[in-house]
Design a protein around this motif. Structure first.
Motif, PDB file in Angstrom:
ATOM      1  N   ASN A  80       0.804  -1.226   0.000  1.00 27.80           N
ATOM      2  CA  ASN A  80       0.000   0.000   0.000  1.00 27.80           C
ATOM      3  C   ASN A  80       0.836   1.274   0.000  1.00 27.80           C
ATOM      4  O   ASN A  80       0.318   2.358   0.291  1.00 27.80           O
ATOM      5  N   GLN A  81       2.107   1.150  -0.343  1.00 27.57           N
ATOM      6  CA  GLN A  81       2.961   2.334  -0.403  1.00 27.57           C
ATOM      7  C   GLN A  81       2.418   3.355  -1.403  1.00 27.57           C
ATOM      8  O   GLN A  81       1.909   2.997  -2.468  1.00 27.57           O
ATOM      9  N   SER A  82       2.556   4.629  -1.067  1.00 22.27           N
ATOM     10  CA  SER A  82       2.099   5.696  -1.961  1.00 22.27           C
ATOM     11  C   SER A  82       2.917   5.731  -3.250  1.00 22.27           C
ATOM     12  O   SER A  82       2.415   6.124  -4.296  1.00 22.27           O
ATOM     13  N   TYR A  83       4.156   5.317  -3.183  1.00 26.83           N
ATOM     14  CA  TYR A  83       4.996   5.230  -4.382  1.00 26.83           C
ATOM     15  C   TYR A  83       4.629   3.960  -5.137  1.00 26.83           C
ATOM     16  O   TYR A  83       4.483   2.888  -4.548  1.00 26.83           O
ATOM     17  N   GLU A  84       4.481   4.068  -6.463  1.00 23.40           N
ATOM     18  CA  GLU A  84       3.907   2.962  -7.229  1.00 23.40           C
ATOM     19  C   GLU A  84       4.932   1.978  -7.790  1.00 23.40           C
ATOM     20  O   GLU A  84       4.686   0.776  -7.824  1.00 23.40           O
ATOM     21  N   ASP A  85       6.077   2.473  -8.267  1.00 17.56           N
ATOM     22  CA  ASP A  85       6.992   1.599  -9.022  1.00 17.56           C
ATOM     23  C   ASP A  85       7.830   0.751  -8.065  1.00 17.56           C
ATOM     24  O   ASP A  85       9.018   0.998  -7.850  1.00 17.56           O
ATOM     25  N   ILE A  86       7.181  -0.250  -7.487  1.00 16.41           N
ATOM     26  CA  ILE A  86       7.791  -1.095  -6.455  1.00 16.41           C
ATOM     27  C   ILE A  86       7.596  -2.557  -6.829  1.00 16.41           C
ATOM     28  O   ILE A  86       6.536  -2.946  -7.318  1.00 16.41           O
ATOM     29  N   VAL A 107      -1.222 -12.363  -1.309  1.00 14.95           N
ATOM     30  CA  VAL A 107      -0.850 -12.219  -2.721  1.00 14.95           C
ATOM     31  C   VAL A 107      -2.042 -12.490  -3.630  1.00 14.95           C
ATOM     32  O   VAL A 107      -2.271 -11.788  -4.620  1.00 14.95           O
ATOM     33  N   GLU A 108      -2.821 -13.518  -3.312  1.00 16.00           N
ATOM     34  CA  GLU A 108      -3.981 -13.863  -4.139  1.00 16.00           C
ATOM     35  C   GLU A 108      -5.038 -12.755  -4.131  1.00 16.00           C
ATOM     36  O   GLU A 108      -5.710 -12.516  -5.138  1.00 16.00           O
ATOM     37  N   LYS A 109      -5.181 -12.065  -3.015  1.00 10.26           N
ATOM     38  CA  LYS A 109      -6.191 -11.007  -2.904  1.00 10.26           C
ATOM     39  C   LYS A 109      -5.722  -9.680  -3.510  1.00 10.26           C
ATOM     40  O   LYS A 109      -6.547  -8.813  -3.817  1.00 10.26           O
ATOM     41  N   TYR A 110      -4.415  -9.518  -3.684  1.00 12.89           N
ATOM     42  CA  TYR A 110      -3.880  -8.231  -4.111  1.00 12.89           C
ATOM     43  C   TYR A 110      -4.270  -7.934  -5.559  1.00 12.89           C
ATOM     44  O   TYR A 110      -4.096  -8.770  -6.444  1.00 12.89           O
ATOM     45  N   VAL A 111      -4.778  -6.724  -5.808  1.00 10.85           N
ATOM     46  CA  VAL A 111      -5.220  -6.347  -7.153  1.00 10.85           C
ATOM     47  C   VAL A 111      -4.504  -5.093  -7.667  1.00 10.85           C
ATOM     48  O   VAL A 111      -4.901  -4.531  -8.677  1.00 10.85           O
ATOM     49  N   GLY A 112      -3.447  -4.665  -7.001  1.00 11.70           N
ATOM     50  CA  GLY A 112      -2.733  -3.466  -7.407  1.00 11.70           C
ATOM     51  C   GLY A 112      -1.720  -3.731  -8.509  1.00 11.70           C
ATOM     52  O   GLY A 112      -1.685  -4.802  -9.122  1.00 11.70           O
ATOM     53  N   ASN A 113      -0.867  -2.731  -8.751  1.00  7.99           N
ATOM     54  CA  ASN A 113       0.098  -2.791  -9.850  1.00  7.99           C
ATOM     55  C   ASN A 113       1.503  -3.202  -9.427  1.00  7.99           C
ATOM     56  O   ASN A 113       2.380  -3.346 -10.279  1.00  7.99           O
ATOM     57  N   LYS A 114       1.729  -3.360  -8.150  1.00 10.11           N
ATOM     58  CA  LYS A 114       3.077  -3.707  -7.706  1.00 10.11           C
ATOM     59  C   LYS A 114       3.377  -5.177  -8.020  1.00 10.11           C
ATOM     60  O   LYS A 114       2.543  -6.051  -7.811  1.00 10.11           O
ATOM     61  N   LYS A 115       4.579  -5.410  -8.524  1.00  7.07           N
ATOM     62  CA  LYS A 115       4.986  -6.767  -8.876  1.00  7.07           C
ATOM     63  C   LYS A 115       5.397  -7.525  -7.615  1.00  7.07           C
ATOM     64  O   LYS A 115       6.047  -6.967  -6.730  1.00  7.07           O
ATOM     65  N   ILE A 116       5.039  -8.803  -7.548  1.00  3.27           N
ATOM     66  CA  ILE A 116       5.399  -9.641  -6.411  1.00  3.27           C
ATOM     67  C   ILE A 116       6.108 -10.885  -6.928  1.00  3.27           C
ATOM     68  O   ILE A 116       5.570 -11.598  -7.776  1.00  3.27           O
ATOM     69  N   ILE A 152       6.259  -0.642   7.596  1.00  2.00           N
ATOM     70  CA  ILE A 152       6.738   0.696   7.282  1.00  2.00           C
ATOM     71  C   ILE A 152       5.557   1.629   7.045  1.00  2.00           C
ATOM     72  O   ILE A 152       4.491   1.183   6.599  1.00  2.00           O
ATOM     73  N   PRO A 153       5.708   2.928   7.347  1.00  4.54           N
ATOM     74  CA  PRO A 153       4.633   3.885   7.056  1.00  4.54           C
ATOM     75  C   PRO A 153       4.317   3.878   5.565  1.00  4.54           C
ATOM     76  O   PRO A 153       5.171   3.571   4.732  1.00  4.54           O
ATOM     77  N   LEU A 154       3.097   4.239   5.205  1.00  2.00           N
ATOM     78  CA  LEU A 154       2.649   4.108   3.827  1.00  2.00           C
ATOM     79  C   LEU A 154       3.344   5.062   2.857  1.00  2.00           C
ATOM     80  O   LEU A 154       3.268   4.874   1.644  1.00  2.00           O
ATOM     81  N   ASN A 155       4.025   6.073   3.380  1.00  4.03           N
ATOM     82  CA  ASN A 155       4.793   6.972   2.499  1.00  4.03           C
ATOM     83  C   ASN A 155       6.295   6.796   2.689  1.00  4.03           C
ATOM     84  O   ASN A 155       7.086   7.658   2.307  1.00  4.03           O
ATOM     85  N   ALA A 156       6.711   5.676   3.269  1.00  5.52           N
ATOM     86  CA  ALA A 156       8.133   5.482   3.600  1.00  5.52           C
ATOM     87  C   ALA A 156       9.021   5.523   2.360  1.00  5.52           C
ATOM     88  O   ALA A 156      10.054   6.208   2.341  1.00  5.52           O
ATOM     89  N   GLU A 158       8.468   6.832  -0.566  1.00  8.60           N
ATOM     90  CA  GLU A 158       8.449   8.174  -1.142  1.00  8.60           C
ATOM     91  C   GLU A 158       9.404   9.104  -0.388  1.00  8.60           C
ATOM     92  O   GLU A 158      10.183   9.855  -0.994  1.00  8.60           O
ATOM     93  N   LEU A 159       9.376   9.039   0.941  1.00  7.16           N
ATOM     94  CA  LEU A 159      10.256   9.890   1.745  1.00  7.16           C
ATOM     95  C   LEU A 159      11.717   9.493   1.583  1.00  7.16           C
ATOM     96  O   LEU A 159      12.603  10.355   1.495  1.00  7.16           O
ATOM     97  N   LEU A 160      11.988   8.200   1.557  1.00 12.77           N
ATOM     98  CA  LEU A 160      13.364   7.741   1.381  1.00 12.77           C
ATOM     99  C   LEU A 160      13.913   8.161   0.022  1.00 12.77           C
ATOM    100  O   LEU A 160      15.085   8.533  -0.100  1.00 12.77           O
ATOM    101  N   LEU A 161      13.066   8.111  -1.000  1.00 16.83           N
ATOM    102  CA  LEU A 161      13.503   8.518  -2.337  1.00 16.83           C
ATOM    103  C   LEU A 161      13.829  10.009  -2.383  1.00 16.83           C
ATOM    104  O   LEU A 161      14.773  10.424  -3.061  1.00 16.83           O
ATOM    105  N   GLU A 162      13.051  10.806  -1.672  1.00 14.91           N
ATOM    106  CA  GLU A 162      13.342  12.247  -1.632  1.00 14.91           C
ATOM    107  C   GLU A 162      14.741  12.499  -1.098  1.00 14.91           C
ATOM    108  O   GLU A 162      15.438  13.410  -1.533  1.00 14.91           O
ATOM    109  N   ALA A 163      15.153  11.676  -0.152  1.00 23.43           N
ATOM    110  CA  ALA A 163      16.479  11.850   0.449  1.00 23.43           C
ATOM    111  C   ALA A 163      17.602  11.502  -0.515  1.00 23.43           C
ATOM    112  O   ALA A 163      18.756  11.863  -0.287  1.00 23.43           O
ATOM    113  N   THR A 164      17.303  10.802  -1.609  1.00 21.24           N
ATOM    114  CA  THR A 164      18.364  10.442  -2.561  1.00 21.24           C
ATOM    115  C   THR A 164      18.769  11.622  -3.436  1.00 21.24           C
ATOM    116  O   THR A 164      19.697  11.509  -4.231  1.00 21.24           O
TER     117      THR A 164
END
Length: 199
Positions: A80-86, A107-116, A152-156, A158-164
């Motif tokens: 459920n991270q706010s950042y999508e490309d995960i 995994v079976e219930k997940y319907v989002g775009n993140k690859k597992i 991890i928090p749901l925006n973790a 995104e925040l870590l990427l900002e620090a890069t």
């Protein structure tokens, strides 16, 4: 812990910066260009890093071993991270409880775009080996190690990427222990870039 996937930096860079912007996004070449720019022009580097962070793929590596009470919350905090490309890289380290049954249900219930992706050891090898299996199979530009009894928090990401934006070797966030009366530990480090023995 959040670190650059070093093997993606080991690539030959061809073409100049203008050509890079006209090509389809190729993370390996862009990373190579960034590493070269770092030596010459810090202003251009900052611009490139901000641009590149919008397209960064993140691999979250999660070793799984006897964590049935916690693994569901762990997985949902990553999915459920706010950042999508995960991508989630799950490593089954052959536990003895029903952790993997819970993982399968999530995994079976997940319907989002993140690859597992799921990788299974032949027998229990331990946490370090499980992380190494995750590293070998990760395709992201950055790696994030998440223990399966943590969340991890749901925006973790995104925040870590900002620090890069400062182009560090790795990024680390604060931690907080929850749900324990016997042991409580809060790890706090200052924000910003830390060099040498400053911490």
């Amino acid at each position: 812990r959040f670190g650059l996937n070093d093997h993606l930096l080991k690539t030959e860079v061809t073409g100049n910066l203008n050509e890079m912007f006209n090509l389809p996004i190729n993370h390996q070449k862009v990373l190579g260009v960034i590493s070269e720019i770092q030596k010459h022009d810090k202003d251009v580097l900052q611009y490139m890093l901000k641009w590149f962070c919008e397209y960064m793929k993140i691999s979250i590596i999660i070793p799984i071993y006897n964590v049935a009470p916690y693994v569901e919350r762990c997985l949902y905090s990553a999915l459920n991270q706010s950042y999508e490309d995960i991508e989630l890289v799950l490593v089954d380290d052959c536990g003895t409880d029903n952790s993997m049954n819970i993982v399968s249900e999530v995994v079976e219930k997940y319907v989002g775009n993140k690859k597992i992706s799921l990788f299974k050891h032949e027998h229990n090898l331990g946490l370090s080996a499980a992380r190494n299996t995750g590293i070998k199979n990760a395709t992201g530009d950055y790696l994030l190690f998440l223990d399966s009894d943590d969340e991890i928090p749901l925006n973790a990401v995104e925040l870590l990427l900002e620090a890069t934006n400062e182009n560090p070797d790795f990024v680390i966030g604060n931690i907080k222990v929850l749900g324990s009366d016997k042991f409580s530990f809060y790890f706090s480090i200052p924000s910003g870039v830390i060099q040498g023995n400053e911490i």
